[in-house]
Scaffold this motif. Structure first.
Motif, PDB file in Angstrom:
ATOM      1  N   TRP A 276       0.709  -1.040  -0.321  1.00 26.06           N
ATOM      2  CA  TRP A 276       0.029  -0.297   0.056  1.00 26.06           C
ATOM      3  C   TRP A 276       0.861   1.291   0.216  1.00 26.06           C
ATOM      4  O   TRP A 276       1.427   1.381   0.589  1.00 26.06           O
ATOM      5  CB  TRP A 276      -1.094  -0.070   1.083  1.00 26.06           C
ATOM      6  CG  TRP A 276      -2.021   0.947   1.170  1.00 26.06           C
ATOM      7  CD1 TRP A 276      -3.453   1.002   0.981  1.00 26.06           C
ATOM      8  CD2 TRP A 276      -1.773   2.237   1.808  1.00 26.06           C
ATOM      9  NE1 TRP A 276      -3.595   2.381   0.983  1.00 26.06           N
ATOM     10  CE2 TRP A 276      -2.956   3.482   1.765  1.00 26.06           C
ATOM     11  CE3 TRP A 276      -0.348   2.770   2.548  1.00 26.06           C
ATOM     12  CZ2 TRP A 276      -3.095   4.703   2.367  1.00 26.06           C
ATOM     13  CZ3 TRP A 276      -0.980   4.661   3.003  1.00 26.06           C
ATOM     14  CH2 TRP A 276      -1.660   5.162   2.749  1.00 26.06           C
ATOM     15  N   ASP A 277       0.232   2.114  -0.818  1.00 28.76           N
ATOM     16  CA  ASP A 277       1.445   3.672  -0.645  1.00 28.76           C
ATOM     17  C   ASP A 277       0.267   4.613  -1.114  1.00 28.76           C
ATOM     18  O   ASP A 277      -1.006   3.989  -2.015  1.00 28.76           O
ATOM     19  CB  ASP A 277       2.096   3.435  -1.804  1.00 28.76           C
ATOM     20  CG  ASP A 277       3.260   4.983  -1.941  1.00 28.76           C
ATOM     21  OD1 ASP A 277       2.835   6.060  -1.745  1.00 28.76           O
ATOM     22  OD2 ASP A 277       4.330   4.443  -2.022  1.00 28.76           O
ATOM     23  N   PRO A 278       0.044   6.031  -0.118  1.00 29.78           N
ATOM     24  CA  PRO A 278      -0.534   6.585  -0.038  1.00 29.78           C
ATOM     25  C   PRO A 278      -0.908   7.350  -1.910  1.00 29.78           C
ATOM     26  O   PRO A 278      -1.837   7.428  -2.399  1.00 29.78           O
ATOM     27  CB  PRO A 278      -0.445   7.891   0.522  1.00 29.78           C
ATOM     28  CG  PRO A 278       1.259   7.129   0.636  1.00 29.78           C
ATOM     29  CD  PRO A 278       1.382   5.810   0.226  1.00 29.78           C
ATOM     30  N   VAL A 279       0.201   7.685  -2.762  1.00 26.16           N
ATOM     31  CA  VAL A 279       0.364   7.847  -3.900  1.00 26.16           C
ATOM     32  C   VAL A 279      -0.953   7.104  -4.839  1.00 26.16           C
ATOM     33  O   VAL A 279      -1.005   7.343  -6.260  1.00 26.16           O
ATOM     34  CB  VAL A 279       1.498   7.732  -4.356  1.00 26.16           C
ATOM     35  CG1 VAL A 279       1.493   8.563  -6.258  1.00 26.16           C
ATOM     36  CG2 VAL A 279       2.651   8.897  -3.714  1.00 26.16           C
ATOM     37  N   LEU A 280      -0.287   5.750  -4.614  1.00 28.43           N
ATOM     38  CA  LEU A 280      -1.412   4.548  -5.222  1.00 28.43           C
ATOM     39  C   LEU A 280      -3.030   4.631  -4.594  1.00 28.43           C
ATOM     40  O   LEU A 280      -3.471   4.580  -5.615  1.00 28.43           O
ATOM     41  CB  LEU A 280      -1.007   3.500  -5.272  1.00 28.43           C
ATOM     42  CG  LEU A 280       0.896   3.264  -6.611  1.00 28.43           C
ATOM     43  CD1 LEU A 280       0.921   1.350  -5.908  1.00 28.43           C
ATOM     44  CD2 LEU A 280       0.293   3.265  -7.460  1.00 28.43           C
ATOM     45  N   ARG A 282      -4.446   7.893  -3.382  1.00 24.73           N
ATOM     46  CA  ARG A 282      -5.347   8.465  -4.660  1.00 24.73           C
ATOM     47  C   ARG A 282      -5.748   8.309  -5.533  1.00 24.73           C
ATOM     48  O   ARG A 282      -5.129   8.610  -6.897  1.00 24.73           O
ATOM     49  CB  ARG A 282      -4.443  10.232  -4.173  1.00 24.73           C
ATOM     50  CG  ARG A 282      -4.731  10.599  -2.694  1.00 24.73           C
ATOM     51  CD  ARG A 282      -3.008  11.522  -2.564  1.00 24.73           C
ATOM     52  NE  ARG A 282      -2.069  11.530  -2.966  1.00 24.73           N
ATOM     53  CZ  ARG A 282      -1.493  11.812  -2.271  1.00 24.73           C
ATOM     54  NH1 ARG A 282      -1.365  11.385  -0.958  1.00 24.73           N
ATOM     55  NH2 ARG A 282       0.099  11.579  -3.071  1.00 24.73           N
ATOM     56  N   PRO A 283      -6.963   8.902  -6.084  1.00 23.14           N
ATOM     57  CA  PRO A 283      -7.579   9.430  -7.413  1.00 23.14           C
ATOM     58  C   PRO A 283      -6.659  10.495  -8.175  1.00 23.14           C
ATOM     59  O   PRO A 283      -7.192  11.272  -8.469  1.00 23.14           O
ATOM     60  CB  PRO A 283      -8.634   9.037  -7.617  1.00 23.14           C
ATOM     61  CG  PRO A 283      -9.244  10.591  -6.188  1.00 23.14           C
ATOM     62  CD  PRO A 283      -7.672   9.860  -5.333  1.00 23.14           C
ATOM     63  N   GLU A 284      -5.276  10.622  -8.251  1.00 25.82           N
ATOM     64  CA  GLU A 284      -5.051  11.942  -9.015  1.00 25.82           C
ATOM     65  C   GLU A 284      -3.861  10.852  -9.739  1.00 25.82           C
ATOM     66  O   GLU A 284      -3.664   9.775  -9.568  1.00 25.82           O
ATOM     67  CB  GLU A 284      -3.999  12.136  -7.689  1.00 25.82           C
ATOM     68  CG  GLU A 284      -4.860  13.146  -7.053  1.00 25.82           C
ATOM     69  CD  GLU A 284      -4.120  13.934  -5.825  1.00 25.82           C
ATOM     70  OE1 GLU A 284      -3.504  13.741  -6.325  1.00 25.82           O
ATOM     71  OE2 GLU A 284      -5.229  14.509  -4.681  1.00 25.82           O
ATOM     72  N   PRO A 285      -3.069  11.486 -10.579  1.00 27.54           N
ATOM     73  CA  PRO A 285      -2.416  11.324 -11.392  1.00 27.54           C
ATOM     74  C   PRO A 285      -0.616  10.774 -10.782  1.00 27.54           C
ATOM     75  O   PRO A 285      -0.497  11.036  -9.749  1.00 27.54           O
ATOM     76  CB  PRO A 285      -1.670  12.782 -12.542  1.00 27.54           C
ATOM     77  CG  PRO A 285      -2.888  13.375 -12.261  1.00 27.54           C
ATOM     78  CD  PRO A 285      -3.691  13.117 -11.101  1.00 27.54           C
ATOM     79  N   ILE A 286      -0.113   9.924 -11.101  1.00 28.70           N
ATOM     80  CA  ILE A 286       0.308   8.840 -10.126  1.00 28.70           C
ATOM     81  C   ILE A 286       2.188   9.898 -10.959  1.00 28.70           C
ATOM     82  O   ILE A 286       2.098   9.619 -12.183  1.00 28.70           O
ATOM     83  CB  ILE A 286       0.459   7.352 -10.055  1.00 28.70           C
ATOM     84  CG1 ILE A 286      -0.741   6.717  -9.900  1.00 28.70           C
ATOM     85  CG2 ILE A 286       1.637   6.707  -9.466  1.00 28.70           C
ATOM     86  CD1 ILE A 286      -1.282   5.632  -9.900  1.00 28.70           C
ATOM     87  N   ASP A 287       2.512   9.892  -9.606  1.00 31.68           N
ATOM     88  CA  ASP A 287       4.334  10.271 -10.103  1.00 31.68           C
ATOM     89  C   ASP A 287       5.213   8.860  -9.365  1.00 31.68           C
ATOM     90  O   ASP A 287       5.459   9.072  -8.198  1.00 31.68           O
ATOM     91  CB  ASP A 287       4.634  11.873  -9.700  1.00 31.68           C
ATOM     92  CG  ASP A 287       5.713  11.870 -10.220  1.00 31.68           C
ATOM     93  OD1 ASP A 287       6.960  11.317 -10.560  1.00 31.68           O
ATOM     94  OD2 ASP A 287       6.108  13.292 -10.009  1.00 31.68           O
ATOM     95  N   VAL A 288       5.707   8.586 -10.302  1.00 26.42           N
ATOM     96  CA  VAL A 288       5.865   7.005  -9.257  1.00 26.42           C
ATOM     97  C   VAL A 288       7.704   7.791  -8.940  1.00 26.42           C
ATOM     98  O   VAL A 288       7.555   6.911  -7.617  1.00 26.42           O
ATOM     99  CB  VAL A 288       6.487   6.239 -10.226  1.00 26.42           C
ATOM    100  CG1 VAL A 288       5.441   5.326 -10.993  1.00 26.42           C
ATOM    101  CG2 VAL A 288       7.414   6.659 -11.507  1.00 26.42           C
ATOM    102  N   ARG A 289       8.138   9.167  -8.473  1.00 26.39           N
ATOM    103  CA  ARG A 289       8.937   9.445  -8.025  1.00 26.39           C
ATOM    104  C   ARG A 289       8.475   9.744  -6.311  1.00 26.39           C
ATOM    105  O   ARG A 289       9.940   9.664  -6.010  1.00 26.39           O
ATOM    106  CB  ARG A 289       9.806  10.700  -9.202  1.00 26.39           C
ATOM    107  CG  ARG A 289      10.471  10.683 -10.247  1.00 26.39           C
ATOM    108  CD  ARG A 289      11.245  11.806 -10.815  1.00 26.39           C
ATOM    109  NE  ARG A 289       9.737  11.913 -11.175  1.00 26.39           N
ATOM    110  CZ  ARG A 289       9.177  13.169 -12.315  1.00 26.39           C
ATOM    111  NH1 ARG A 289       9.927  13.436 -12.792  1.00 26.39           N
ATOM    112  NH2 ARG A 289       8.066  13.726 -12.667  1.00 26.39           N
ATOM    113  N   GLN A 290       7.135   9.946  -6.446  1.00 28.68           N
ATOM    114  CA  GLN A 290       7.469  10.033  -5.424  1.00 28.68           C
ATOM    115  C   GLN A 290       6.516   9.263  -4.588  1.00 28.68           C
ATOM    116  O   GLN A 290       6.395   9.282  -3.420  1.00 28.68           O
ATOM    117  CB  GLN A 290       5.766  11.102  -5.842  1.00 28.68           C
ATOM    118  CG  GLN A 290       6.152  11.977  -6.280  1.00 28.68           C
ATOM    119  CD  GLN A 290       7.541  13.272  -6.009  1.00 28.68           C
ATOM    120  OE1 GLN A 290       7.162  13.415  -4.246  1.00 28.68           O
ATOM    121  NE2 GLN A 290       8.007  13.351  -6.601  1.00 28.68           N
ATOM    122  N   LEU A 291       7.284   7.411  -5.050  1.00 26.81           N
ATOM    123  CA  LEU A 291       6.093   6.599  -4.237  1.00 26.81           C
ATOM    124  C   LEU A 291       7.279   6.526  -3.137  1.00 26.81           C
ATOM    125  O   LEU A 291       8.395   6.968  -2.975  1.00 26.81           O
ATOM    126  CB  LEU A 291       5.928   5.532  -5.233  1.00 26.81           C
ATOM    127  CG  LEU A 291       5.790   5.432  -6.187  1.00 26.81           C
ATOM    128  CD1 LEU A 291       5.319   4.205  -7.456  1.00 26.81           C
ATOM    129  CD2 LEU A 291       3.778   4.801  -5.735  1.00 26.81           C
TER     130      LEU A 291
END
Length: 333
Positions: A276-280, A282-291
């Motif tokens: 689980w990750d908050p970036v994944l 959230r229903p928003e564009p995913i920036d994998v650098r922020q994971l």
């Protein structure tokens, strides 16, 4: 000469060469590149990805070439994070690949999906299908793509809430579009409808690299394994190639996660667990650098599994394929 071993490990010499290539904290697909043997370009590995084993992925991705491999991302159930995984893996590949990577919404629905996970630009796969005859090169395709935070190209669905009222493309229309796009991209990811719908079996079987996404729960894994048993009757080769991706839906449930992993690994060769990750979430564009580190590492591993199974990359990881790094990046580590 530097060698990538059969087990995917990278020699000290190759790691040294990769260090010479440069490492940039927020590198994107537009940054300067180095080259591997044969003049193949290789983008620099962003610094925060270096501890994730991403150097091997970057090296293998340099060998991708048109006509592109088609990665089918399906699931037995809805709401398992299929579009999020498609966008996340596409985002990593967009950083790793010298050429643009494209993700296509093939679900036929006009809510959620890739449009939420990649961008908010009002362009859609609807437009691309309507203008399919004019798509003769990458520039003509790019008129209709949305672009994600790391440069991923996406043909997403039209958003009904934004006033879209057109008929969604039929599956055969989307696949005709995919065949055109294959000639100008090195890799394409398809966000497919639920594969449990019988009409979706043939399109899923026809993909170069099949990926099934499941929630990391007992029930969801059972549904996915049941689907895999049915698909095995259609194509045992497909079942052997499937990459099963388990997506944790809650932040703190290690016992449930371990049980789901055990269920999956007992039945499937290739299993990747995405915590689980908050970036994944959230229903928003995913920036994998922020994971977070754990989720980022899992997405990199999944991308590496996918690239390794692409026809233009098969065999590159063997010791008989020696890769010479040449040139240096002007970007400083």
């Amino acid at each position: 000469m530097a060698v990538v071993a059969e087990n995917g490990d990278v020699s000290d010499e190759l790691r040294s060469s990769l260090d010479v290539c440069g490492s940039v904290d927020d590198a994107s697909s537009g940054d300067q590149t180095s080259h591997v043997e044969g003049g193949l370009p290789m983008p620099p590995v962003p610094r925060r990805f270096r501890s994730d084993g991403a150097d091997v992925l970057w090296l293998r991705a340099a060998w991708l070439s048109p006509p592109c491999a088609v990665v089918g991302v399906g699931s037995a159930d809805g709401g398992v994070g299929r579009s999020a995984i498609t966008a996340a893996v596409g985002g990593v590949l967009a950083l790793a690949c010298p050429d643009p990577v494209i993700a296509i919404d093939a679900t036929g629905r006009n809510w959620g999906g890739l449009g939420v996970r990649v961008s908010t630009v009002a362009r859609s796969v609807w437009d691309a299908v309507d203008n399919a005859d004019s798509l003769i090169d990458r520039q003509s395709v790019e008129r209709f793509v949305q672009q994600g935070p790391t440069g991923l190209h996406a043909l997403a669905a039209e958003n009904a809430a934004a006033g879209g009222a057109r008929r969604a493309p039929m599956l055969h229309e989307t696949y005709a579009l995919v065949e055109r796009i294959r000639q100008v991209y090195s890799i394409a990811l398809l966000d497919l409808p639920q594969v449990e719908v019988r009409g979706m079996w043939s399109p899923f079987v026809g993909c170069t690299v099949p990926v099934l996404v499941s929630r990391a729960t007992r029930e969801s894994v059972q549904h996915t394994l049941r689907l895999l048993t049915q698909l095995r009757q259609v194509s045992s080769a497909l079942a052997d190639e499937v990459i099963l991706t388990l997506v944790a839906g809650r932040p703190h449930n290690p016992r449930e996660l371990r049980f789901a992993e055990q269920q999956a690994t007992d039945a499937v060769h290739g299993v990747v667990t995405v915590p689980w990750d908050p970036v994944l979430a959230r229903p928003e564009p995913i920036d994998v650098r922020q994971l977070g580190a754990a989720a980022r590492r899992a997405v990199v591993n999944l991308a590496a599994e996918i690239v390794t199974r692409c026809p233009s990359v098969r065999g590159v990881t063997g010791t008989e394929k020696k890769v010479q790094m040449s040139g240096t990046s002007a970007l400083e580590a």
